[in-house]
Motif scaffolding. Structure first.
Motif, mmCIF file in Angstrom:
data_model
loop_
_atom_site.group_PDB
_atom_site.id
_atom_site.type_symbol
_atom_site.label_atom_id
_atom_site.label_comp_id
_atom_site.label_asym_id
_atom_site.label_seq_id
_atom_site.Cartn_x
_atom_site.Cartn_y
_atom_site.Cartn_z
ATOM 1 N N LYS A 95 0.845 -1.194 0.000
ATOM 2 C CA LYS A 95 0.000 0.000 0.000
ATOM 3 C C LYS A 95 0.881 1.245 0.000
ATOM 4 C CE LYS A 95 -4.019 2.064 0.537
ATOM 5 N NZ LYS A 95 -4.509 2.588 -0.697
ATOM 6 N N VAL A 96 0.578 2.160 -0.903
ATOM 7 C CA VAL A 96 1.287 3.430 -1.008
ATOM 8 C C VAL A 96 0.376 4.535 -0.498
ATOM 9 C CG1 VAL A 96 2.376 5.090 -2.571
ATOM 10 C CG2 VAL A 96 2.553 2.647 -3.038
ATOM 11 N N GLU A 97 0.957 5.431 0.251
ATOM 12 C CA GLU A 97 0.248 6.624 0.718
ATOM 13 C C GLU A 97 1.119 7.838 0.436
ATOM 14 O OE1 GLU A 97 -2.785 6.913 1.823
ATOM 15 O OE2 GLU A 97 -3.254 4.780 2.129
ATOM 16 N N ILE A 98 0.496 8.892 -0.009
ATOM 17 C CA ILE A 98 1.198 10.151 -0.217
ATOM 18 C C ILE A 98 0.611 11.164 0.747
ATOM 19 C CG2 ILE A 98 1.692 12.039 -1.818
ATOM 20 C CD1 ILE A 98 1.667 9.956 -4.080
ATOM 21 N N VAL A 99 1.488 11.761 1.532
ATOM 22 C CA VAL A 99 1.076 12.792 2.481
ATOM 23 C C VAL A 99 1.777 14.081 2.060
ATOM 24 C CG1 VAL A 99 0.989 13.510 4.896
ATOM 25 C CG2 VAL A 99 0.880 11.071 4.319
ATOM 26 N N ALA A 100 0.978 15.097 1.770
ATOM 27 C CA ALA A 100 1.520 16.382 1.337
ATOM 28 C C ALA A 100 1.301 17.430 2.412
ATOM 29 C CB ALA A 100 0.843 16.822 0.045
ATOM 30 N N ASP A 101 2.260 18.310 2.539
ATOM 31 C CA ASP A 101 2.137 19.407 3.490
ATOM 32 C C ASP A 101 0.953 20.282 3.099
ATOM 33 O OD1 ASP A 101 2.713 21.113 5.587
ATOM 34 O OD2 ASP A 101 4.815 21.342 5.055
ATOM 35 N N ARG A 102 0.479 21.051 4.054
ATOM 36 C CA ARG A 102 -0.749 21.828 3.867
ATOM 37 C C ARG A 102 -0.669 22.779 2.679
ATOM 38 N NH1 ARG A 102 1.821 23.237 8.432
ATOM 39 N NH2 ARG A 102 2.647 25.331 8.561
ATOM 40 N N GLY A 103 0.494 23.343 2.407
ATOM 41 C CA GLY A 103 0.621 24.262 1.280
ATOM 42 C C GLY A 103 0.360 23.586 -0.056
ATOM 43 N N ILE A 104 0.764 22.355 -0.169
ATOM 44 C CA ILE A 104 0.572 21.591 -1.407
ATOM 45 C C ILE A 104 -0.818 20.965 -1.443
ATOM 46 C CG2 ILE A 104 1.340 19.536 -2.670
ATOM 47 C CD1 ILE A 104 4.168 20.198 -1.685
ATOM 48 N N HIS A 105 -1.235 20.422 -0.326
ATOM 49 C CA HIS A 105 -2.532 19.724 -0.261
ATOM 50 C C HIS A 105 -3.677 20.634 -0.698
ATOM 51 C CE1 HIS A 105 -5.273 16.591 0.942
ATOM 52 N NE2 HIS A 105 -5.974 17.490 1.608
ATOM 53 N N VAL A 106 -3.616 21.903 -0.329
ATOM 54 C CA VAL A 106 -4.663 22.858 -0.694
ATOM 55 C C VAL A 106 -4.747 23.005 -2.211
ATOM 56 C CG1 VAL A 106 -5.248 25.328 -0.607
ATOM 57 C CG2 VAL A 106 -4.588 24.135 1.467
ATOM 58 N N ARG A 107 -3.620 22.987 -2.876
ATOM 59 C CA ARG A 107 -3.593 23.205 -4.332
ATOM 60 C C ARG A 107 -3.902 21.948 -5.138
ATOM 61 N NH1 ARG A 107 1.498 27.262 -5.342
ATOM 62 N NH2 ARG A 107 0.794 28.866 -3.909
ATOM 63 N N LEU A 108 -3.527 20.793 -4.638
ATOM 64 C CA LEU A 108 -3.668 19.576 -5.435
ATOM 65 C C LEU A 108 -4.802 18.671 -4.976
ATOM 66 C CD1 LEU A 108 0.000 19.618 -5.607
ATOM 67 C CD2 LEU A 108 -1.150 18.728 -7.601
ATOM 68 N N GLY A 109 -4.957 18.457 -3.705
ATOM 69 C CA GLY A 109 -6.041 17.619 -3.201
ATOM 70 C C GLY A 109 -5.757 16.130 -3.305
#
Length: 166
Positions: A95-109
């Motif tokens: 299983k792969v999970e990608i966790v993005a910091d808040r600055g990136i998560h807001v832009r990409l989702g």
């Protein structure tokens, strides 16, 4: 309690992880991260864990929950522009999970990250672990380049590019 999952985690060793990711593969992954980071202002980390320890396993910890812990442990969140991304592989679950910091998560989702994870997991099902990880890194890098383009020379590499074996 999922006994099949517990047995799988108990049977996947650190040595199995080393067989799937020998030193040369880890070097190639490190190189792929360094190359991807030349195209954007983001920071990418890759971490692979053979299996969960027994306590979190019995508690039913998911790969996503563990990835968030690893994101914190590796301080991927600790970048000047909140632009860190962790690609986490729990080998026992494949299983792969990608966790993005808040600055990136807001832009990409989450939908974009889920598509990258599925692409990587498809490669893993074919036994192509190194290729799957490198393709995932390139895909993450491509998305970051769209939203965090590299501006000017002299970018500081805030996070190590070397893969982390947990």
């Amino acid at each position: 309690m999922n006994f099949k999952r517990i047995l799988k985690h108990l049977s996947v060793s650190h040595a199995a992880m080393r067989r799937v990711f020998p030193r040369k593969a880890l070097e190639n992954i490190e190189h792929a991260i360094a190359e991807a980071e030349k195209m954007h202002a983001g920071q990418i980390r890759f971490a692979v864990e053979a299996a969960l320890d027994i306590k979190p396993l019995l508690a039913g910890q998911t790969a996503r929950e563990r990835a968030i812990e690893v994101f914190s442990k590796l301080r991927v969140w600790d970048t000047e522009h909140n632009n860190g991304v962790l690609i986490y592989l729990l080998l026992a679950d494949r299983k792969v999970e990608i966790v993005a910091d808040r600055g990136i998560h807001v832009r990409l989702g989450p939908a974009i990250w889920e598509a990258v994870c599925q692409e990587m997991e498809n490669a893993f099902r074919q036994g192509k672990f190194e290729q799957g990880v490198i393709a995932g890194i390139r895909s993450v890098g491509s998305h970051l380049a769209q939203h965090y383009p590299q501006i000017g020379a002299g970018k500081i590499n805030e996070l190590p590019d070397s893969p982390v074996l947990l």
